[in-house]
Design an enzyme around this catalytic site. Structure first.
Site, PDB file in Angstrom:
ATOM      1  CG  ASP A  27      44.715  26.962  38.807  1.00  0.00           C
ATOM      2  OD1 ASP A  27      44.519  28.014  39.460  1.00  0.00           O
ATOM      3  OD2 ASP A  27      44.174  26.728  37.710  1.00  0.00           O
ATOM      4  CB  SER A  76      38.356  27.883  35.151  1.00  0.00           C
ATOM      5  OG  SER A  76      39.122  27.950  33.979  1.00  0.00           O
ATOM      6  CG  HIS A  91      42.615  30.357  36.949  1.00  0.00           C
ATOM      7  ND1 HIS A  91      42.828  29.001  36.841  1.00  0.00           N
ATOM      8  CD2 HIS A  91      41.591  30.631  36.125  1.00  0.00           C
ATOM      9  CE1 HIS A  91      41.972  28.488  35.988  1.00  0.00           C
ATOM     10  NE2 HIS A  91      41.201  29.459  35.530  1.00  0.00           N
TER      11      HIS A  91
END
Length: 515
Positions: free
Chosen positions: A157, A237, A127
């Site tokens: 992911d 992230s 993402h």
């Protein structure tokens, strides 16, 4: 003076001299009095935590050493996505009435990653870079590179990108499986953008094997998150979660928060899973994943009791993913509880997903299941390749009609039902249900009944449709009453229901303890 008298005088003089010397000696060395010794004893007792303080200092030094070692291999990632502009032109004379953008709108984002090879391969989250037209990587030494995306896997992911460089610092991979709850960990990344780059936070592993509802609704998603209380925020992230030996055990990926900022819990993808995905992405640019061909859910106490399982562990088979399911061909049935794979116990959905995900299409696995009454079977299943794209979405029309009169309450389950009729069947899947014997729409669930929060009724927008009760088709109220005729208070009733999900109508197994 007699000799005897002189001897006594000498002896007295020696005793006096010895006493004086003793006082001088004690004064020089300040020997403690009895009271002083007691005070010192108490003070010494209160100072016993000194070895712990030293351990804390050692741990602090370990954190600092890990940070010094890992930070040079962490990167700051900026991504740009350009909004596409239509090539259509307005008819002559209409240009003055409409605002036509002359240049594409740019959406910018940022995240983290870490270098896994000296020649520039970088591991991050899908993402962070998904759909990006341009990806820029800034190193710890402030050098910047334009990166290209090697491959992405939305179902885990995980993404791999690469920059053109050599001799880069790299991280050392650890073993997420051997990581224990309570172990110290550090999260390193770039929270909240440019101002807080290369931030280090510390915490512990607070749980493992977490599922995050809503993060990825795909039926092929693999979720087995490590939970930590190390502070993680947007921008973290893709950064590494490392242990006190400086080994990466996870990729920081998500947070549990109602505000979008850190609220106590963060989640990381186990590095064992990420490494498997990374290897395939570097080799082929995509991930070929094996599937067993079932839709599954976590086990409940009722499931365990129904199959005579002494512990509440395992995974319940709801239905098959398609008619050509490998599990169906092997003899696995809806309602089976999968308790082992290749002889190893299966504890949770995440564990089964990851073990199957590590296999290759064509591999044969031994699946051990329990059935109603405790029957145990081990069935060989030949895995097949997962679908390459998203499965076709099925329209989610309401199956119920709230304008009908309320149906009588079925007390054994605490529900009211309505027959599924041709007039409210506008969906191809529901037409198939009608051709297979019909079903019953759950029009109401009593808050005091055993099916409360197990079945969805019309008040929740899209009610469940009961297809079978204890394996018996129930297309009418009479068939439902007949199927429940032999059920006694406290018995476990197994319901096969059709449920409207984001992926369309899916079959599910629901077990309820009868009233």
């Amino acid at each position: 003076m007699s000799v005897k008298t002189r001897d006594w005088l000498k002896f007295g003089t020696l005793v006096t001299l010895a006493f004086a010397l003793g006082l001088a000696f004690a004064s020089a060395f300040r020997l403690p009095s009895r009271g002083e010794a007691a005070v010192r004893s108490v003070l010494q007792d209160t100072s016993r935590p000194l070895p712990q303080a030293k351990a804390a200092v050692d741990l602090g030094d370990a954190f600092a050493n890990v940070a010094d070692h890992v930070k040079p291999a962490v990167v700051f990632i900026k991504s740009e996505r350009r909004e596409r502009i239509s090539n259509r032109r307005l008819p002559p004379g209409f240009e003055d009435f409409f605002q036509v953008p002359r240049r594409p709108q740019v959406e910018q984002g940022s995240g983290s990653g870490f270098i896994v090879s000296q020649d520039g391969y970088i591991l991050t989250n899908n993402h962070v870079v998904q759909g990006a037209d341009r990806v820029t990587v800034r190193l710890f030494d402030n050098r910047e590179f334009t990166a290209r995306t090697i491959g992405t896997d939305p179902n885990t992911d995980v993404a791999v990108i690469k920059i053109q460089a050599s001799g880069l610092p790299t991280v050392r991979m650890g073993d997420a499986d051997s990581t224990r709850i309570g172990n110290w960990v550090l999260a390193i990344g770039n929270p909240l953008g440019d101002n807080l780059t290369f931030t280090v936070t510390a915490g512990i592993v607070s749980a493992k094997g977490r599922l995050l509802g809503g993060l990825n609704s795909s039926g092929l998603a693999i979720q087995d998150f490590i939970q930590t209380d190390a502070a993680i925020n947007p921008g973290n992230s893709g950064g590494p979660l490392v242990n006190v030996r400086g080994e990466v055990i996870g990729i920081n990926s998500a947070i549990a928060s109602e505000t979008g900022f850190y609220a106590g819990y963060g989640f990381a993808i186990p590095i064992n899973l990420a490494r498997t995905v990374m290897t395939q992405l570097i080799a082929t640019g995509h991930v070929e994943r094996a599937v067993i061909g079932v839709l599954i859910r976590p086990i409940t106490p009722e499931d365990a009791e129904d199959v005579k399982l002494p512990e509440i562990r395992g995974v319940v088979v709801n239905s098959y993913s398609n008619e050509d399911s490998p599990a169906k061909r092997a003899g696995i049935q809806p309602g089976d509880v999968i308790v082992a794979l290749d002889g190893q116990n299966v504890e949770s959905v995440a564990q089964l997903q990851q073990r199957i995900g590590f296999k290759k299409p064509g591999d044969v696995v031994q699946v051990t299941v329990l059935r109603r009454g405790g029957a145990r079977k081990t069935l060989p299943v030949r895995l097949t390749a997962a679908p390459s794209g998203d499965e076709e979405q099925v329209s989610s029309n309401d199956a119920g009609d709230s304008s009908r009169d309320a149906a009588p309450m079925e007390k054994t389950l605490g529900i009211s039902v309505e027959p599924l009729s041709q007039q409210n069947v506008r969906d191809q899947d529901l037409r198939q249900v009608m051709r297979s014997g019909g079903g019953l729409i759950v029009s109401q669930v009593s808050p005091d009944g055993p099916a409360y929060q197990r079945l969805a009724d019309a008040s929740q927008g899209s009610p469940d449709i009961i297809l079978k009760v204890n394996g018996v088709q129930t297309g009418s109220r009479a068939e439902l009453r007949q199927a429940l005729a032999g059920v006694k208070h406290g018995d476990i009733v197994t319901l096969t229901v059709l449920r409207n999900t984001p992926d369309g109508w899916q079959q599910s197994i629901v077990r309820v303890r009868a009233n």
